[in-house]
Scaffold this motif. Structure first.
Motif, PDB file in Angstrom:
ATOM      1  N   ALA A 111      62.375 -38.883  -7.373  1.00 24.55           N
ATOM      2  CA  ALA A 111      63.441 -38.279  -6.567  1.00 24.55           C
ATOM      3  C   ALA A 111      62.865 -37.314  -5.540  1.00 24.55           C
ATOM      4  O   ALA A 111      63.341 -37.244  -4.401  1.00 24.55           O
ATOM      5  CB  ALA A 111      64.430 -37.554  -7.477  1.00 24.55           C
ATOM      6  N   ARG A 112      61.842 -36.573  -5.927  1.00 23.43           N
ATOM      7  CA  ARG A 112      61.197 -35.643  -4.985  1.00 23.43           C
ATOM      8  C   ARG A 112      60.568 -36.416  -3.822  1.00 23.43           C
ATOM      9  O   ARG A 112      60.677 -36.010  -2.665  1.00 23.43           O
ATOM     10  CB  ARG A 112      60.132 -34.826  -5.714  1.00 23.43           C
ATOM     11  CG  ARG A 112      59.370 -33.864  -4.816  1.00 23.43           C
ATOM     12  CD  ARG A 112      58.356 -33.074  -5.617  1.00 23.43           C
ATOM     13  NE  ARG A 112      57.494 -33.922  -6.417  1.00 23.43           N
ATOM     14  CZ  ARG A 112      56.482 -34.644  -5.944  1.00 23.43           C
ATOM     15  NH1 ARG A 112      56.208 -34.615  -4.645  1.00 23.43           N
ATOM     16  NH2 ARG A 112      55.754 -35.388  -6.747  1.00 23.43           N
ATOM     17  N   GLU A 113      59.937 -37.537  -4.114  1.00 24.42           N
ATOM     18  CA  GLU A 113      59.332 -38.359  -3.055  1.00 24.42           C
ATOM     19  C   GLU A 113      60.396 -38.887  -2.098  1.00 24.42           C
ATOM     20  O   GLU A 113      60.226 -38.856  -0.871  1.00 24.42           O
ATOM     21  CB  GLU A 113      58.560 -39.526  -3.675  1.00 24.42           C
ATOM     22  CG  GLU A 113      57.311 -39.110  -4.433  1.00 24.42           C
ATOM     23  CD  GLU A 113      56.693 -40.266  -5.201  1.00 24.42           C
ATOM     24  OE1 GLU A 113      57.204 -41.407  -5.058  1.00 24.42           O
ATOM     25  OE2 GLU A 113      55.712 -40.034  -5.929  1.00 24.42           O
ATOM     26  N   LEU A 114      61.506 -39.363  -2.657  1.00 24.82           N
ATOM     27  CA  LEU A 114      62.583 -39.888  -1.817  1.00 24.82           C
ATOM     28  C   LEU A 114      63.204 -38.777  -0.975  1.00 24.82           C
ATOM     29  O   LEU A 114      63.545 -38.990   0.198  1.00 24.82           O
ATOM     30  CB  LEU A 114      63.654 -40.546  -2.698  1.00 24.82           C
ATOM     31  CG  LEU A 114      63.228 -41.846  -3.378  1.00 24.82           C
ATOM     32  CD1 LEU A 114      64.249 -42.259  -4.427  1.00 24.82           C
ATOM     33  CD2 LEU A 114      63.063 -42.959  -2.347  1.00 24.82           C
ATOM     34  N   LEU A 115      63.332 -37.600  -1.567  1.00 27.08           N
ATOM     35  CA  LEU A 115      63.880 -36.460  -0.836  1.00 27.08           C
ATOM     36  C   LEU A 115      62.987 -36.110   0.346  1.00 27.08           C
ATOM     37  O   LEU A 115      63.460 -35.841   1.454  1.00 27.08           O
ATOM     38  CB  LEU A 115      63.983 -35.260  -1.785  1.00 27.08           C
ATOM     39  CG  LEU A 115      64.696 -34.014  -1.264  1.00 27.08           C
ATOM     40  CD1 LEU A 115      66.180 -34.264  -1.142  1.00 27.08           C
ATOM     41  CD2 LEU A 115      64.445 -32.832  -2.198  1.00 27.08           C
ATOM     42  N   THR A 116      61.686 -36.136   0.125  1.00 25.20           N
ATOM     43  CA  THR A 116      60.720 -35.829   1.182  1.00 25.20           C
ATOM     44  C   THR A 116      60.780 -36.852   2.304  1.00 25.20           C
ATOM     45  O   THR A 116      60.624 -36.516   3.480  1.00 25.20           O
ATOM     46  CB  THR A 116      59.300 -35.783   0.595  1.00 25.20           C
ATOM     47  OG1 THR A 116      59.235 -34.744  -0.387  1.00 25.20           O
ATOM     48  CG2 THR A 116      58.261 -35.514   1.661  1.00 25.20           C
ATOM     49  N   GLU A 117      61.031 -38.101   1.938  1.00 22.40           N
ATOM     50  CA  GLU A 117      61.025 -39.176   2.930  1.00 22.40           C
ATOM     51  C   GLU A 117      62.320 -39.272   3.723  1.00 22.40           C
ATOM     52  O   GLU A 117      62.300 -39.557   4.919  1.00 22.40           O
ATOM     53  CB  GLU A 117      60.763 -40.511   2.232  1.00 22.40           C
ATOM     54  CG  GLU A 117      59.362 -40.608   1.635  1.00 22.40           C
ATOM     55  CD  GLU A 117      59.223 -41.783   0.685  1.00 22.40           C
ATOM     56  OE1 GLU A 117      60.148 -42.625   0.629  1.00 22.40           O
ATOM     57  OE2 GLU A 117      58.193 -41.864  -0.014  1.00 22.40           O
ATOM     58  N   GLY A 118      63.453 -39.057   3.050  1.00 23.03           N
ATOM     59  CA  GLY A 118      64.714 -39.295   3.758  1.00 23.03           C
ATOM     60  C   GLY A 118      65.865 -38.399   3.386  1.00 23.03           C
ATOM     61  O   GLY A 118      67.022 -38.697   3.720  1.00 23.03           O
ATOM     62  N   GLY A 119      65.587 -37.301   2.687  1.00 20.47           N
ATOM     63  CA  GLY A 119      66.668 -36.396   2.313  1.00 20.47           C
ATOM     64  C   GLY A 119      67.512 -36.936   1.168  1.00 20.47           C
ATOM     65  O   GLY A 119      67.179 -37.957   0.546  1.00 20.47           O
ATOM     66  N   TYR A 120      68.638 -36.277   0.924  1.00 24.27           N
ATOM     67  CA  TYR A 120      69.469 -36.638  -0.217  1.00 24.27           C
ATOM     68  C   TYR A 120      70.063 -38.042  -0.082  1.00 24.27           C
ATOM     69  O   TYR A 120      70.276 -38.726  -1.073  1.00 24.27           O
ATOM     70  CB  TYR A 120      70.582 -35.611  -0.390  1.00 24.27           C
ATOM     71  CG  TYR A 120      70.054 -34.257  -0.772  1.00 24.27           C
ATOM     72  CD1 TYR A 120      69.543 -34.016  -2.043  1.00 24.27           C
ATOM     73  CD2 TYR A 120      70.027 -33.211   0.151  1.00 24.27           C
ATOM     74  CE1 TYR A 120      69.022 -32.783  -2.389  1.00 24.27           C
ATOM     75  CE2 TYR A 120      69.517 -31.972  -0.191  1.00 24.27           C
ATOM     76  CZ  TYR A 120      69.013 -31.767  -1.458  1.00 24.27           C
ATOM     77  OH  TYR A 120      68.493 -30.544  -1.786  1.00 24.27           O
ATOM     78  N   ALA A 121      70.321 -38.478   1.144  1.00 24.20           N
ATOM     79  CA  ALA A 121      70.906 -39.800   1.340  1.00 24.20           C
ATOM     80  C   ALA A 121      69.977 -40.905   0.845  1.00 24.20           C
ATOM     81  O   ALA A 121      70.434 -41.982   0.446  1.00 24.20           O
ATOM     82  CB  ALA A 121      71.230 -40.014   2.817  1.00 24.20           C
ATOM     83  N   ALA A 122      68.672 -40.644   0.878  1.00 26.04           N
ATOM     84  CA  ALA A 122      67.711 -41.660   0.450  1.00 26.04           C
ATOM     85  C   ALA A 122      67.582 -41.743  -1.063  1.00 26.04           C
ATOM     86  O   ALA A 122      67.035 -42.713  -1.587  1.00 26.04           O
ATOM     87  CB  ALA A 122      66.337 -41.359   1.057  1.00 26.04           C
ATOM     88  N   ALA A 123      68.076 -40.728  -1.752  1.00 29.67           N
ATOM     89  CA  ALA A 123      67.872 -40.649  -3.208  1.00 29.67           C
ATOM     90  C   ALA A 123      69.035 -41.277  -3.975  1.00 29.67           C
ATOM     91  O   ALA A 123      69.677 -40.632  -4.803  1.00 29.67           O
ATOM     92  CB  ALA A 123      67.666 -39.200  -3.629  1.00 29.67           C
ATOM     93  N   SER A 124      69.314 -42.559  -3.699  1.00 25.29           N
ATOM     94  CA  SER A 124      70.339 -43.258  -4.466  1.00 25.29           C
ATOM     95  C   SER A 124      69.799 -43.589  -5.851  1.00 25.29           C
ATOM     96  O   SER A 124      68.573 -43.610  -6.064  1.00 25.29           O
ATOM     97  CB  SER A 124      70.750 -44.547  -3.753  1.00 25.29           C
ATOM     98  OG  SER A 124      69.672 -45.478  -3.776  1.00 25.29           O
ATOM     99  N   ILE A 125      70.693 -43.846  -6.770  1.00 21.94           N
ATOM    100  CA  ILE A 125      70.260 -44.179  -8.128  1.00 21.94           C
ATOM    101  C   ILE A 125      69.415 -45.446  -8.123  1.00 21.94           C
ATOM    102  O   ILE A 125      68.382 -45.530  -8.797  1.00 21.94           O
ATOM    103  CB  ILE A 125      71.482 -44.346  -9.055  1.00 21.94           C
ATOM    104  CG1 ILE A 125      72.202 -43.005  -9.237  1.00 21.94           C
ATOM    105  CG2 ILE A 125      71.046 -44.893 -10.416  1.00 21.94           C
ATOM    106  CD1 ILE A 125      71.382 -41.936  -9.907  1.00 21.94           C
ATOM    107  N   ALA A 126      69.814 -46.440  -7.333  1.00 21.89           N
ATOM    108  CA  ALA A 126      69.062 -47.691  -7.283  1.00 21.89           C
ATOM    109  C   ALA A 126      67.660 -47.471  -6.717  1.00 21.89           C
ATOM    110  O   ALA A 126      66.670 -47.977  -7.256  1.00 21.89           O
ATOM    111  CB  ALA A 126      69.818 -48.714  -6.434  1.00 21.89           C
ATOM    112  N   ALA A 127      67.579 -46.698  -5.627  1.00 25.33           N
ATOM    113  CA  ALA A 127      66.269 -46.429  -5.022  1.00 25.33           C
ATOM    114  C   ALA A 127      65.396 -45.617  -5.971  1.00 25.33           C
ATOM    115  O   ALA A 127      64.187 -45.844  -6.074  1.00 25.33           O
ATOM    116  CB  ALA A 127      66.448 -45.687  -3.702  1.00 25.33           C
ATOM    117  N   LEU A 128      66.016 -44.686  -6.650  1.00 24.95           N
ATOM    118  CA  LEU A 128      65.290 -43.846  -7.595  1.00 24.95           C
ATOM    119  C   LEU A 128      64.722 -44.675  -8.742  1.00 24.95           C
ATOM    120  O   LEU A 128      63.548 -44.540  -9.108  1.00 24.95           O
ATOM    121  CB  LEU A 128      66.223 -42.768  -8.132  1.00 24.95           C
ATOM    122  CG  LEU A 128      65.706 -41.927  -9.283  1.00 24.95           C
ATOM    123  CD1 LEU A 128      64.508 -41.111  -8.830  1.00 24.95           C
ATOM    124  CD2 LEU A 128      66.802 -41.024  -9.804  1.00 24.95           C
ATOM    125  N   ALA A 129      65.559 -45.544  -9.314  1.00 25.24           N
ATOM    126  CA  ALA A 129      65.109 -46.375 -10.425  1.00 25.24           C
ATOM    127  C   ALA A 129      63.966 -47.289  -9.979  1.00 25.24           C
ATOM    128  O   ALA A 129      62.977 -47.466 -10.699  1.00 25.24           O
ATOM    129  CB  ALA A 129      66.280 -47.196 -10.961  1.00 25.24           C
TER     130      ALA A 129
END
Length: 203
Positions: free
Chosen positions: A24-42
């Motif tokens: 989740a931290r990596e996704l947040l760094t790359e695209g903010g909260y919008a990028a941190a979907s459950i599917a992307a996170l999993a």
């Protein structure tokens, strides 16, 4: 045997949770909260989508935990830099410079921590995060007033002014639609402003 099994199960659970937080931290760094979907996170963590809910009741709870993790790391780095200095002026300088340079080196993460629209759970974490910086700045100013290094003033108000000035001044450079500029002059300007605000020499 039961104890070993329980300990192993708990260790596995904690490892899975840590992997989810890192993803989740990596996704947040790359695209903010919008990028941190459950599917992307999993997918990033290499786990089944449904297993995310074994650790977090909702996406909002997960993002609040990520915010806590990332913001706590940033606050600890700034506090360490402040505590390594002696004297109010040098400590104020360390607080402003370390906060600002770290933010400008990771603008997407800093924007998420400071200004990106968030749900109430994450906003509550943001308020806690800001209070930590306020408390740190207040302690520095109060100590400086007590020793006579800084002029008499209300340390709480001074701390709020310093943290507010730093945060507001960084919004333009950090904005996803803003222009990237040389961080040196930006940080120098913010630092000089904050030092003057508390009555410390800027030189």
């Amino acid at each position: 045997m039961a104890y070993r099994s329980t300990a192993r199960t708990e260790a596995t659970r904690l490892a899975h949770r840590a992997r989810l937080l890192d993803a989740a931290r990596e996704l947040l760094t790359e695209g903010g909260y919008a990028a941190a979907s459950i599917a992307a996170l999993a997918d990033r963590a290499g786990v089944a989508t449904g297993s995310v809910y074994n650790h977090f009741a909702s996406k909002q709870e997960l993002l609040a935990a990520v915010f806590r993790h990332v913001a706590g790391h940033e606050l600890a780095a700034v506090r360490e830099a402040v505590e390594a200095e002696s004297g109010a002026a040098q400590q104020v300088r360390a607080l402003v410079e370390v906060f600002s340079y770290r933010a400008l080196r990771s603008p997407r993460t800093a924007w998420a921590l400071l200004a990106e629209p968030v749900d109430p759970l994450v906003e509550q974490e943001r308020l806690t995060y800001r209070r930590g910086y306020h408390a740190l700045a207040e302690s520095v100013v109060a100590a400086g007033v007590a020793t006579g290094e800084l002029p008499a003033q209300n340390p709480r108000l001074a701390a709020a002014a310093v943290i507010g000035a730093v945060s507001e001044a960084l919004l333009g450079p950090l904005s996803p639609v803003g222009e990237r500029t040389d961080p040196g002059p930006v940080v120098d300007g913010i630092t000089a402003l904050c030092l003057r605000a508390v009555g410390a020499p800027a030189g």
